[in-house]
Motif scaffolding. Structure first.
Motif, PDB file in Angstrom:
ATOM      1  N   MET A  85       0.847  -1.181   0.000  1.00 43.71           N
ATOM      2  CA  MET A  85       0.000   0.000   0.000  1.00 43.71           C
ATOM      3  C   MET A  85       0.891   1.241   0.000  1.00 43.71           C
ATOM      4  N   ALA A  86       0.681   2.111  -0.949  1.00 47.82           N
ATOM      5  CA  ALA A  86       1.482   3.316  -1.071  1.00 47.82           C
ATOM      6  C   ALA A  86       0.672   4.524  -0.625  1.00 47.82           C
ATOM      7  N   VAL A  87       0.714   4.821   0.659  1.00 52.50           N
ATOM      8  CA  VAL A  87       0.007   5.978   1.190  1.00 52.50           C
ATOM      9  C   VAL A  87       1.012   7.095   1.384  1.00 52.50           C
ATOM     10  N   LYS A  88       0.753   8.212   0.739  1.00 49.82           N
ATOM     11  CA  LYS A  88       1.623   9.375   0.838  1.00 49.82           C
ATOM     12  C   LYS A  88       1.004  10.342   1.843  1.00 49.82           C
ATOM     13  N   LYS A  89       1.774  10.730   2.853  1.00 42.89           N
ATOM     14  CA  LYS A  89       1.296  11.615   3.905  1.00 42.89           C
ATOM     15  C   LYS A  89       1.848  13.023   3.688  1.00 42.89           C
ATOM     16  N   TYR A  90       0.943  13.994   3.743  1.00 43.25           N
ATOM     17  CA  TYR A  90       1.305  15.402   3.610  1.00 43.25           C
ATOM     18  C   TYR A  90       0.905  16.098   4.900  1.00 43.25           C
ATOM     19  N   GLU A  91       1.831  16.800   5.528  1.00 45.17           N
ATOM     20  CA  GLU A  91       1.550  17.491   6.782  1.00 45.17           C
ATOM     21  C   GLU A  91       1.793  18.985   6.623  1.00 45.17           C
ATOM     22  N   SER A  92       0.937  19.764   7.307  1.00 47.07           N
ATOM     23  CA  SER A  92       1.165  21.206   7.312  1.00 47.07           C
ATOM     24  C   SER A  92       2.409  21.489   8.135  1.00 47.07           C
ATOM     25  N   LYS A  93       2.968  22.653   7.964  1.00 48.76           N
ATOM     26  CA  LYS A  93       4.200  23.003   8.671  1.00 48.76           C
ATOM     27  C   LYS A  93       4.036  22.901  10.182  1.00 48.76           C
ATOM     28  N   GLY A  94       2.860  23.239  10.687  1.00 49.53           N
ATOM     29  CA  GLY A  94       2.594  23.133  12.117  1.00 49.53           C
ATOM     30  C   GLY A  94       2.174  21.731  12.529  1.00 49.53           C
ATOM     31  N   ALA A  95       2.048  20.824  11.565  1.00 44.87           N
ATOM     32  CA  ALA A  95       1.649  19.430  11.758  1.00 44.87           C
ATOM     33  C   ALA A  95       0.263  19.285  12.391  1.00 44.87           C
ATOM     34  N   ALA A  96      -0.516  20.353  12.379  1.00 45.53           N
ATOM     35  CA  ALA A  96      -1.876  20.280  12.904  1.00 45.53           C
ATOM     36  C   ALA A  96      -2.830  19.660  11.880  1.00 45.53           C
ATOM     37  N   LEU A  97      -2.427  19.639  10.641  1.00 48.79           N
ATOM     38  CA  LEU A  97      -3.256  19.145   9.551  1.00 48.79           C
ATOM     39  C   LEU A  97      -2.488  18.094   8.766  1.00 48.79           C
ATOM     40  N   THR A  98      -3.152  16.977   8.515  1.00 47.14           N
ATOM     41  CA  THR A  98      -2.537  15.903   7.734  1.00 47.14           C
ATOM     42  C   THR A  98      -3.498  15.455   6.642  1.00 47.14           C
ATOM     43  N   ILE A  99      -2.991  15.316   5.441  1.00 47.16           N
ATOM     44  CA  ILE A  99      -3.746  14.769   4.320  1.00 47.16           C
ATOM     45  C   ILE A  99      -2.986  13.538   3.846  1.00 47.16           C
ATOM     46  N   GLU A 100      -3.705  12.431   3.684  1.00 46.61           N
ATOM     47  CA  GLU A 100      -3.101  11.206   3.170  1.00 46.61           C
ATOM     48  C   GLU A 100      -3.766  10.845   1.851  1.00 46.61           C
ATOM     49  N   VAL A 101      -2.951  10.483   0.875  1.00 48.06           N
ATOM     50  CA  VAL A 101      -3.455  10.041  -0.424  1.00 48.06           C
ATOM     51  C   VAL A 101      -2.966   8.613  -0.644  1.00 48.06           C
ATOM     52  N   ASP A 102      -3.912   7.700  -0.767  1.00 50.06           N
ATOM     53  CA  ASP A 102      -3.588   6.301  -1.044  1.00 50.06           C
ATOM     54  C   ASP A 102      -3.379   6.175  -2.546  1.00 50.06           C
ATOM     55  N   GLU A 103      -2.125   6.116  -2.946  1.00 51.27           N
ATOM     56  CA  GLU A 103      -1.801   6.095  -4.366  1.00 51.27           C
ATOM     57  C   GLU A 103      -2.240   4.803  -5.053  1.00 51.27           C
ATOM     58  N   ASP A 104      -2.472   3.753  -4.296  1.00 48.88           N
ATOM     59  CA  ASP A 104      -2.992   2.515  -4.889  1.00 48.88           C
ATOM     60  C   ASP A 104      -4.465   2.682  -5.281  1.00 48.88           C
ATOM     61  N   LYS A 105      -5.197   3.491  -4.534  1.00 50.69           N
ATOM     62  CA  LYS A 105      -6.608   3.735  -4.829  1.00 50.69           C
ATOM     63  C   LYS A 105      -6.807   4.877  -5.817  1.00 50.69           C
TER      64      LYS A 105
END
Length: 72
Positions: A1-21
């Motif tokens: 499973m290739a999940v790419k995690k993106y975090e805001s600079k303050g790390a209060a916000l996280t977005i994950e995109v499952d590249e397999d889906k």
């Protein structure tokens, strides 16, 4: 499973995109009011996560439910 995690600079916000889906439909790109997403090599990337206003439109629009958002 290739999940790419993106975090805001303050790390209060996280977005994950499952590249397999992710099928590169681009709905997240189309609905995001602050242009957080880009399609890169046929996959969604949250390249500007710090611009996110936490509206969750991307999560609702993704046809394959490939996006997880810490606020939604």
């Amino acid at each position: 499973m290739a999940v790419k995690k993106y975090e805001s600079k303050g790390a209060a916000l996280t977005i994950e995109v499952d590249e397999d889906k992710c099928i590169g439909a681009g709905e997240c790109v189309n609905v995001c009011p602050t242009n957080v997403y880009d399609l890169v090599e046929g996959k969604s990337k949250a390249t500007r996560v710090d611009d996110c206003i936490e509206c969750c439109a991307c999560v609702d629009a993704c046809p394959t439910k490939a996006i997880k958002h810490s606020s939604c």
